[in-house]
Write a protein that holds these residues in place. Structure first.
Motif, PDB file in Angstrom:
ATOM      1  N   ARG A  47      56.689  33.335  38.701  1.00 37.09           N
ATOM      2  CA  ARG A  47      55.598  32.936  38.943  1.00 37.09           C
ATOM      3  C   ARG A  47      55.888  30.664  38.678  1.00 37.09           C
ATOM      4  O   ARG A  47      55.916  30.205  40.055  1.00 37.09           O
ATOM      5  CB  ARG A  47      54.479  32.922  38.266  1.00 37.09           C
ATOM      6  N   GLN A  78      56.398  27.968  41.896  1.00 38.49           N
ATOM      7  CA  GLN A  78      55.305  26.696  41.743  1.00 38.49           C
ATOM      8  C   GLN A  78      56.610  25.643  42.544  1.00 38.49           C
ATOM      9  O   GLN A  78      56.325  24.926  42.527  1.00 38.49           O
ATOM     10  CB  GLN A  78      54.873  26.198  41.059  1.00 38.49           C
ATOM     11  N   ASP A  97      56.148  23.087  45.174  1.00 36.84           N
ATOM     12  CA  ASP A  97      55.957  21.535  44.387  1.00 36.84           C
ATOM     13  C   ASP A  97      57.472  21.087  45.991  1.00 36.84           C
ATOM     14  O   ASP A  97      56.595  20.124  46.856  1.00 36.84           O
ATOM     15  CB  ASP A  97      56.541  21.535  43.406  1.00 36.84           C
TER      16      ASP A  97
END
Length: 110
Positions: free
Chosen positions: A48, A52, A56
Motif C-alpha cells: 500500500r 501510494q 504520488d
C-alpha cells in the motif's frame, strides 16, 4: 531507469486488491515449494505504501498521462474497459478482439 523527458507517455496502471495480490503471490510461492518471508499484513502495508508512492510520483509527472484500470473491471466488463483504453490512447484499437482476451477464470484470488 529514467525515461527521456522530451516524450509524452501514456501509462495504463492496472489496479488489483492487495488481498488478491497477496493470495496470488502466496499460491505461486506454494507451487514452488517456498513459504512467504513476511506476514500478509506486513506485506500488505508495504504494498500500500509503495503504491501510494507510485501514485504520488505519477501525479507530478508532467509528461505522463495515467489511466487507472481495475483488474476486476477488465474481467467483468472487458468491452467497456477496452473502449476506455482506446479513448485514453486516442488511437483505433480492435476493441472487440481485446475484450475477448480477458478471461474471468483468471481471477483465482479476487
Amino acid at each position: 531507469p529514467h525515461l527521456p523527458p522530451d516524450y509524452d507517455y501514456a501509462v495504463i496502471f492496472m489496479e488489483r486488491s492487495i488481498e488478491a495480490v497477496l493470495a496470488s503471490q502466496n499460491a505461486m510461492l506454494a507451487q514452488r515449494g517456498e513459504t512467504p518471508q513476511a506476514q500478509d499484513a506486513d506485506m500488505g502495508d508495504l504494498y500500500r505504501k509503495h503504491l501510494q508512492h507510485i501514485r504520488d510520483w505519477l501525479e507530478h509527472q508532467t509528461a505522463m498521462r495515467v489511466l487507472y484500470v481495475g483488474y476486476d473491471d477488465v474481467l467483468s466488463h472487458p468491452q467497456s474497459t477496452a473502449q476506455k483504453i482506446q479513448s485514453f490512447l486516442d488511437i483505433t484499437l480492435d476493441v472487440e478482439s481485446m475484450s475477448t482476451v480477458a478471461e474471468s477464470g483468471l481471477n483465482h484470488h479476487g
